[in-house]
Design a protein around this motif. Structure first.
Motif, mmCIF file in Angstrom:
data_model
loop_
_atom_site.group_PDB
_atom_site.id
_atom_site.type_symbol
_atom_site.label_atom_id
_atom_site.label_comp_id
_atom_site.label_asym_id
_atom_site.label_seq_id
_atom_site.Cartn_x
_atom_site.Cartn_y
_atom_site.Cartn_z
ATOM 1 N N ALA A 1 0.833 -1.204 0.000
ATOM 2 C CA ALA A 1 0.000 0.000 0.000
ATOM 3 C C ALA A 1 0.867 1.253 0.000
ATOM 4 O O ALA A 1 0.574 2.227 -0.689
ATOM 5 C CB ALA A 1 -0.920 -0.009 1.228
ATOM 6 N N ARG B 1 2.793 1.739 -3.376
ATOM 7 C CA ARG B 1 1.985 1.738 -4.590
ATOM 8 C C ARG B 1 1.907 3.121 -5.211
ATOM 9 O O ARG B 1 1.975 3.285 -6.427
ATOM 10 C CB ARG B 1 0.580 1.250 -4.289
ATOM 11 C CG ARG B 1 -0.270 1.069 -5.513
ATOM 12 C CD ARG B 1 -1.236 -0.056 -5.316
ATOM 13 N NE ARG B 1 -2.475 0.420 -4.744
ATOM 14 C CZ ARG B 1 -3.592 0.569 -5.455
ATOM 15 N NH1 ARG B 1 -3.580 0.313 -6.745
ATOM 16 N NH2 ARG B 1 -4.690 0.959 -4.895
ATOM 17 N N LEU C 1 -7.100 -2.919 -1.370
ATOM 18 C CA LEU C 1 -5.827 -2.383 -0.882
ATOM 19 C C LEU C 1 -6.041 -1.176 0.026
ATOM 20 O O LEU C 1 -5.349 -1.012 1.028
ATOM 21 C CB LEU C 1 -4.928 -2.021 -2.068
ATOM 22 C CG LEU C 1 -4.429 -3.236 -2.853
ATOM 23 C CD1 LEU C 1 -3.563 -2.816 -4.024
ATOM 24 C CD2 LEU C 1 -3.642 -4.169 -1.937
ATOM 25 N N ASN C 2 -7.014 -0.352 -0.319
ATOM 26 C CA ASN C 2 -7.329 0.768 0.555
ATOM 27 C C ASN C 2 -7.778 0.272 1.925
ATOM 28 O O ASN C 2 -7.346 0.796 2.954
ATOM 29 C CB ASN C 2 -8.451 1.620 -0.061
ATOM 30 C CG ASN C 2 -7.908 2.611 -1.067
ATOM 31 O OD1 ASN C 2 -6.812 3.135 -0.915
ATOM 32 N ND2 ASN C 2 -8.677 2.872 -2.108
ATOM 33 N N SER D 1 -4.851 -0.924 3.999
ATOM 34 C CA SER D 1 -4.112 0.183 4.604
ATOM 35 C C SER D 1 -4.864 0.742 5.803
ATOM 36 O O SER D 1 -4.268 1.066 6.834
ATOM 37 C CB SER D 1 -3.886 1.274 3.562
ATOM 38 O OG SER D 1 -3.333 2.405 4.154
ATOM 39 N N HIS E 1 -0.909 6.735 2.000
ATOM 40 C CA HIS E 1 -0.610 5.440 2.607
ATOM 41 C C HIS E 1 0.858 5.318 2.991
ATOM 42 O O HIS E 1 1.253 4.355 3.628
ATOM 43 C CB HIS E 1 -0.979 4.305 1.648
ATOM 44 C CG HIS E 1 -2.417 4.289 1.278
ATOM 45 N ND1 HIS E 1 -2.862 4.410 -0.017
ATOM 46 C CD2 HIS E 1 -3.530 4.198 2.041
ATOM 47 C CE1 HIS E 1 -4.177 4.377 -0.028
ATOM 48 N NE2 HIS E 1 -4.614 4.262 1.199
ATOM 49 N N ASN F 1 -7.111 7.101 -6.653
ATOM 50 C CA ASN F 1 -6.354 6.101 -7.398
ATOM 51 C C ASN F 1 -6.169 6.532 -8.840
ATOM 52 O O ASN F 1 -5.067 6.424 -9.404
ATOM 53 C CB ASN F 1 -7.067 4.746 -7.351
ATOM 54 C CG ASN F 1 -6.753 3.999 -6.081
ATOM 55 O OD1 ASN F 1 -5.646 4.080 -5.546
ATOM 56 N ND2 ASN F 1 -7.725 3.256 -5.587
#
Lengths: 224, 224
Positions: free
Chosen positions: A125, A128, A180-181, A184, B129, B181
């Motif tokens: 995370a 990324r 993924l959010n 995190s 993050h 994103n």
DNA sequence: TGTTTCAGTGAACAACTGTTGACAAAGCCC
DNA sequence: GGGCTTTGTCAACAGTTGTTCACTGAAACA
């Protein structure tokens, strides 16, 4: 200099002999050290080579026997996270298709997987969107791979077989981003707040459910 | 020492006099320097105090006249990004409600906004993050603020007025995650690839559309 | 007017950084 | 076994880091 054995040993992870095994071990210790430091609050770009070797219990110069630079270590780390992710997918797949409340079940598996591999998910995370461009690109590739594999799984299950692959992938990518959010988010919770964790999980389930609710309504020809 | 004037000047951003204005100026130059360095590939945690002051054209020690530490500068940066985000919301709101193809229109505004403020969005995405726990928390707050405001907007528009606020916020949070994103994705594109950018935008529109498709189907009592 | 306040300067420090080269010892191949 | 290869160590380097202190000069105040 260019013997056959030498060539083999430079290829990925052969290392059969006692020597190669030892090398692989300290290599793993370096990767592990980086992962540990990151889970302790440091972020990867601020990790110094010396910090990593110190944590790994090795002298700084030994680092260069395994990586040219910290960035290369970062890329290796990304690959390791990718392996972890794909293992997750295999596990969910193996768990079978309960067909009833499949979402809640998958999320539960994912949740427990995140808690079991906090360091990998925090790293994924964190890097990324934050890491160096090369690392960011590597993670993007890894995520795309995951998305494609997941879309293929949906196809195998016969889910919305009328939709083109690109659309399935669009849906999966939305799911993966949400995953993924959520990872995190949960990893930032103080560990003694089970109530908050449950709320977070409920919210996560709701979002995934919402996505699939939309997916079921998606028209094959969305031209409007 | 504790005169009225002094008290005022320590409060947030008064700085009316010529002196205060000058101070504010170099403070802005420091923030700007950090933003610029980050958009050049550095990530915030790896920024050094000296690097920032060098870029800002001041001596290292001058830094302490404005921030106690780099982390404090980071928090100021987050706030600046938050302001940018809220300005975006106001702009979309002001643009009126075309009711027809509202999603494509909002996305277009957002898209152009990201391209106009690349440094803020890269920073936000990167630190969301990745940064230190304190900065991460600050961004989370900022994002939550945005989500709540957006949910309130939907309510004002009379959108799904049967749903409880928490559900609206769950939906908006999904939208915002997808937005951020997408911002990170577009900012990583090589600038000479308009075709890829268009594909990315189409994918983004599709995902938002999918979310609202799901939102329209969401039952007020999702107990299953 | 003279005094005070304070943003920005300059020199200096101890600590840490990435990277180098030469060296020891253990595994490997003949 | 002897010689080559290779992992890890040690010592040292030049450069950068965060932070300190005493300072200058101009704006703010009386």
């Amino acid at each position: 200099m260019s013997g056959r054995k030498h060539l083999e040993s430079t290829l990925a992870g052969d290392h059969a002999g006692a020597r190669g095994a030892r090398k692989q071990l300290t290599r793993d210790r370096l990767l592990d050290a980086a992962l540990t430091l990151m889970s302790e609050g440091h972020s990867f770009p601020s990790l110094s080579l010396r910090e990593v070797t110190r944590e790994a219990g090795v002298v700084p110069t030994a680092f260069y026997r395994h990586f040219h630079s910290m960035e290369e270590l970062g890329l290796a780390l990304v690959e390791e996270c990718g392996v972890t992710l794909r293992r997750l997918l295999r596990e969910v797949r193996k768990a079978g298709v309960p067909t009833t409340d499949i979402i809640r079940h998958s999320v539960a598996v994912y949740w427990q997987y995140v808690r079991a591999n906090p360091r990998q998910f925090r790293t994924a995370a964190s890097e990324r969107h934050g890491g160096s461009p090369a690392i960011r690109q590597a993670i993007r590739n890894e995520v795309n791979l995951f998305v494609r594999e997941m879309a293929q799984d949906l196809r195998m299950l016969g889910y919305r077989s009328d939709l083109p692959t690109a659309t399935l992938e669009m849906i999966c990518s939305l799911v993966v981003n949400t995953m993924l959010n959520a990872a995190s988010d949960i990893l930032d919770l103080p560990p003694d707040q089970p109530q908050l964790a449950r709320e977070l999980e409920a919210n996560f389930v709701a979002q995934i459910r919402l996505i699939f609710l939309g997916a079921e309504q998606w028209r094959a020809e969305p031209a409007g």
